[in-house]
Enzyme design. Structure first.
Site, short mmCIF file in Angstrom:
data_model
loop_
_atom_site.label_atom_id
_atom_site.label_comp_id
_atom_site.label_asym_id
_atom_site.label_seq_id
_atom_site.Cartn_x
_atom_site.Cartn_y
_atom_site.Cartn_z
N ASP A 15 0.82 -1.22 0.00
CA ASP A 15 0.00 0.00 0.00
C ASP A 15 0.86 1.27 0.00
OD1 ASP A 15 -2.12 -1.84 0.34
OD2 ASP A 15 -1.94 -1.72 2.51
N GLU A 175 -11.26 0.33 -3.93
CA GLU A 175 -10.64 0.81 -2.69
C GLU A 175 -9.44 1.67 -3.01
OE1 GLU A 175 -9.97 -2.94 -0.76
OE2 GLU A 175 -8.30 -3.47 -2.06
#
Ligand code: 6LW
Length: 501
Positions: A15, A175
């Protein structure tokens, strides 16, 4: 143009989020149940990254006490605006979405400011008029939706109505939303497909911050879902950034699979690709949506072409180096550094407990030799001190110097799906040991130094520490570390040497 190697930050670094201040780049990644939370990397050339600290170093900022495996801190976003760094993230174990800030990236960050919004993957965007907008992934009528609203980034206070701005292209789990403004548009970039092998990145644009957003006709702009020939898979969860020369870059997560097995043990790693803008005003990421281990791009300066994995730590400082992590909030009384030694003072907690006496570094290469040397200072019956390849509390391997039935032995153990097994017990003379793990794509070979050479105690399969083999959904990667249970030990040294693949 320079050539560079991917991943730019190897080992468990998922991420990624990136920002630029002048000609300095800063990058953060997720940390889940590990402590401290959210490492900060710095680079001048986008390829050589130095770990300069963490956003969340105090227990008051980060409570991981009840944190399940791969709970805790999900995906962060880092941004810089008007002299202040902001890092926004989610503690899924407690508190939810929060934002912290600092004026000094080398110093301490603020206490968390909690945001009254459910969901994960928050980010902030600063508009030209100074207004700050939050967006994240949240649920709406049983679907994942991207939500956005104005926020005060200093306090986390919501300043306006909440808007659903996208449901993505229809892929699983839209997302990781990030908003950028360029070319007269607001661009909204998302991850879709889930973080596994169908992962991808999609992009949308609008003239207004709250939409309606139009999808890029070339979506997904990044994915390896159809690039089965690549060792690199699961690319997605990306962030965009324009450098000081007007060149655009994307960082994303990806995994390096073991052979063609669709399994990975090193965690999700951070990759870099150059981004060009087409005449239609949409970005082209990497090689038309794919990336390679060796890539070329207009880096701001020449990469050092330096091997990044090997190191020797002689524990000479009065604090552990930044690379060392704990599992959940550590009991600090159990760790100390003095006179060039790391002292571990282990209690009853095993590696399978929530807060073991353990500290470790990320495994960053498939093939590496990891070794440590220590003196056993005190040990109770059943106690042990050793080296471990640790994925989480239900998946690890260890070799230790242990006290069993009043005798000192070497103990090779495994824990898979939470089932603990003693695999080998070898008689041992002495209270000092040099233990090592030699890893490759197939096995972790646990060894001890004996009669002037390394002797293997047993080889354990790499697949036992792969994300895809875990019974619960996990997002982390393997650590190499040291630990103590009902024993005290002084470690002299811990070293990693990358070996040829
Ligand atoms: C993260 C989500 C994801 O919040 O995995 O790959 C989750 N992307 O965006 C945990 O890293």
């Amino acid at each position: 143009m320079y050539s560079y190697q991917n991943p730019i930050i190897p080992g468990y670094h998922p991420d990624p989020s990136i920002c630029r201040v002048g000609d300095d780049f800063y990058l953060v990644t997720s940390t889940f149940e590990f402590f401290p939370g959210i490492p900060i990397y710095h680079s001048k050339n986008l390829v050589d990254w130095e770990l300069i600290g963490y956003c969340l170093t105090r227990d008051s900022q980060l409570n991981l006490e009840e944190c399940r495996c791969s709970g805790g801190l999900f995906a962060p976003t880092i941004r810089y605006h008007d002299g202040v760094f902001y890092m926004i993230c989610t503690n899924v174990t407690g508190g939810g979405n929060f934002i912290v800030h600092t004026r000094d990236i080398h110093g301490e960050w603020s206490e968390p400011h909690w945001i009254d919004q459910p969901g994960i993957d928050p980010s902030v965007f600063f508009d030209d008029d100074g207004k700050c907008y939050f967006c994240n992934t949240s649920g709406f009528q049983g679907r994942s939706a991207i939500m956005a609203f104005e926020i005060d980034p200093m306090t986390g206070k919501i300043l306006g109505d909440k808007h659903i701005i996208s449901f993505g292209m229809g892929g699983k789990s839209p997302e990781a939303p990030h908003i950028y403004k360029t070319r007269g548009y607001y661009y909204l970039m998302l991850a879709e497909g889930g973080t596994e092998f169908g992962h991808m990145e999609t992009i949308f644009r609008s003239r207004q911050i709250f939409g309606p957003y139009t999808p890029c006709p070339r979506n997904p702009i990044l994915s390896h879902k159809d690039y089965m020939g690549s060792q690199i898979q699961a690319t997605g969860h990306a962030d965009l950034m324009e450098d000081q020369n007007g060149n655009w870059w994307m960082v994303c997560l990806g995994v390096r699979q073991l052979g063609r097995l669709h399994l990975h043990n090193l965690g999700r790693e951070t990759f870099l690709m150059p981004v060009k803008w087409g005449e239609d005003g949409w970005p082209i990421a990497g090689n038309n949506g794919t990336i390679e281990a060796e890539m070329q791009g207009p880096l701001p300066s020449e990469p050092l072409y330096k091997e990044k994995v090997s190191f020797v730590d002689n524990f000479t400082g009065d604090q552990l180096g930044y690379r060392w992590n704990f599992v959940r909030n550590p009991n600090r009384d159990r760790y100390s550094l003095q006179g060039g030694k790391l002292f571990l003072s282990g209690g009853k907690e095993e590696l399978s407990d929530f807060t073991p006496t353990f500290t470790g570094v990320r495994q960053q290469a498939f093939c590496q030799h990891t070794e440590t040397e220590f003196d056993l200072l005190e040990v109770k019956e059943g106690g042990k001190v050793g080296i471990t390849a640790f994925y989480n509390l239900a998946y690890y391997y260890s070799l230790s110097l242990a006290q069993k039935d009043g005798k000192t032995v070497l103990l090779l153990e495994s824990c898979i799906h939470g089932i603990h097994t003693v695999l080998a017990q070898v008689p041992y003379v002495g209270q000092s040991a040099r233990l090592a793990v030699r890893s490759d794509m197939d096995v972790y070979d646990f060894m001890y130094w004996h009669d002037g050479k390394w002797e293997s105690v047993g080889k354990l399969p790499t697949v036992g520490l792969c994300t895809e083999g875990t019974m619960m959904m996990t997002f982390t990667g393997t650590y190499m570390g040291v630990f103590a249970v009902e024993a005290k030990a002084a470690f002299d040294r811990f070293a990693v040497e990358k070996l040829p693949e």
